[in-house]
Scaffold this active site. Structure first.
Site, PDB file in Angstrom:
ATOM      1  N   SER A 156       0.557  -1.207  -0.050  1.00 38.40           N
ATOM      2  CA  SER A 156       0.068   0.078  -0.112  1.00 38.40           C
ATOM      3  C   SER A 156       0.872   1.221  -0.022  1.00 38.40           C
ATOM      4  O   SER A 156       1.567   1.477  -0.998  1.00 38.40           O
ATOM      5  CB  SER A 156      -0.884  -0.087   1.223  1.00 38.40           C
ATOM      6  OG  SER A 156      -1.842   1.059   1.071  1.00 38.40           O
ATOM      7  N   ASP A 202      -8.992  -4.372  -6.136  1.00 41.40           N
ATOM      8  CA  ASP A 202      -8.571  -3.422  -5.228  1.00 41.40           C
ATOM      9  C   ASP A 202      -9.327  -2.212  -5.276  1.00 41.40           C
ATOM     10  O   ASP A 202      -9.467  -1.583  -6.245  1.00 41.40           O
ATOM     11  CB  ASP A 202      -7.147  -3.115  -5.542  1.00 41.40           C
ATOM     12  CG  ASP A 202      -6.510  -2.318  -4.478  1.00 41.40           C
ATOM     13  OD1 ASP A 202      -7.030  -1.634  -3.807  1.00 41.40           O
ATOM     14  OD2 ASP A 202      -5.344  -2.367  -4.157  1.00 41.40           O
ATOM     15  N   HIS A 234      -7.162  -5.395  -1.907  1.00 37.87           N
ATOM     16  CA  HIS A 234      -5.926  -4.513  -1.500  1.00 37.87           C
ATOM     17  C   HIS A 234      -5.231  -5.196  -0.356  1.00 37.87           C
ATOM     18  O   HIS A 234      -3.970  -4.882  -0.413  1.00 37.87           O
ATOM     19  CB  HIS A 234      -6.381  -3.074  -1.042  1.00 37.87           C
ATOM     20  CG  HIS A 234      -5.289  -2.146  -0.746  1.00 37.87           C
ATOM     21  ND1 HIS A 234      -4.421  -1.390  -1.551  1.00 37.87           N
ATOM     22  CD2 HIS A 234      -4.996  -1.649   0.386  1.00 37.87           C
ATOM     23  CE1 HIS A 234      -3.854  -0.654  -0.850  1.00 37.87           C
ATOM     24  NE2 HIS A 234      -3.876  -0.647   0.140  1.00 37.87           N
TER      25      HIS A 234
END
Length: 287
Positions: A156, A202, A234
């Protein structure tokens, strides 16, 4: 005739040496571990027993401490190393599974905490580099690390930080952003072989607005690849995942260790499957 005969014998002996199993290892002093197979790089653990060391945030500057995972034996000499950053609001526990999994394949791995859980990608990039500097210069395992063979990974915002670190330090040998997030979408300055990992489901850093633009913006001359996970989110990199591990190991081995035995897992390009939505890249790799 005697001279000619001796020359022929020498040539045959030289060919035999070149074709022998140890020839490539002799040519590549960074090669570590047995000949890889699909089973060996998909396994939960590789051939090396792993030890670990905790690094307190109070003993370092520039990042938030972490855990070092490393091959227990010193019989094979030094190893390449990777620093890994967690994502927004997360701590090192969210990416801890990568530590022993990668270390057991023959790397020193540093999963780090960041200074705050809200640090942005540029800060996380600086912290990854600070962690590598600590690992190679001051850590208790610095003697096990080859400071010329380093890489970065992150999830991330840590993935966005991975791109920032690679941009700032071109000498890095490999970068792997995992479902990366960054406001900057273009990375033509990066010179580090980069594997961009995205997830088809995601909804936080969608592949159309993050991973795909990241990949497309990398120089066409760069060794690069784009792996889009199938039926993933994600947060898929926060759990043990065989596909992420397999291609991360292959990428790190190929470019940190320059181990061409792992090229076969990257080229020809992997095809779509139950685990892979899409894979792009340039083959064969040149570094």
């Amino acid at each position: 005739m005697l001279t000619s005969g001796l020359a022929s014998i020498a040539a045959v002996a030289g060919l035999a040496t070149a074709l022998s199993p140890g020839a490539n290892a002799a040519e590549n002093p960074y090669e570590r571990g047995p000949v890889p197979t699909t089973a060996s790089i998909e396994a939960a653990r590789g051939p090396y027993a792993v030890s670990q060391a905790t690094v307190s945030s109070f003993s370092v500057t520039g990042f938030g401490g972490g855990t070092i995972y490393y091959p227990t034996s010193t019989a094979d000499g030094t190893f390449g190393a990777i620093a890994i950053s967690p994502g927004y609001t997360a701590r090192q526990s969210s990416i801890a599974w990568l530590g022993p999994r990668l270390a057991s394949q023959g790397f020193v791995v540093f999963t780090i905490d960041t200074l705050t859980t809200s640090d942005q990608p540029a800060s996380r990039g600086r912290q990854l580099l600070a962690a590598l500097d600590y690992l190679t210069e001051r850590s208790s395992v610095r003697g096990r690390v080859d400071a010329t063979r380093l890489g970065v990974m992150g999830h991330s915002m840590g993935g966005g930080g991975t791109l920032e670190a690679a941009k700032s330090r071109p000498s890095l040998q490999a970068a792997i952003p995992l479902t990366g997030w960054n406001m900057d979408k273009t990375w033509p300055e990066i010179q580090t072989p980069t594997l961009v990992v995205g997830a088809d489901g995601d909804s936080i850093a969608s592949v159309t607005s993050h991973s795909e633009p990241f990949y497309r913006s990398l120089p066409s001359s760069l060794d690069k690849a784009y792996l889009e996970l199938n039926n993933a989110t994600h947060f898929t990199p926060n759990r043990s995942n065989t596909t992420i591990a397999k291609y991360s190991i292959a990428w790190l081995k190929r470019f940190i260790d320059n181990d061409i035995r792992y090229e076969k897992f990257l080229c020809p390009l992997p095809q779509p499957s139950l685990a892979i939505e899409e894979y792009r890249g340039n083959c064969p790799h040149t570094s």
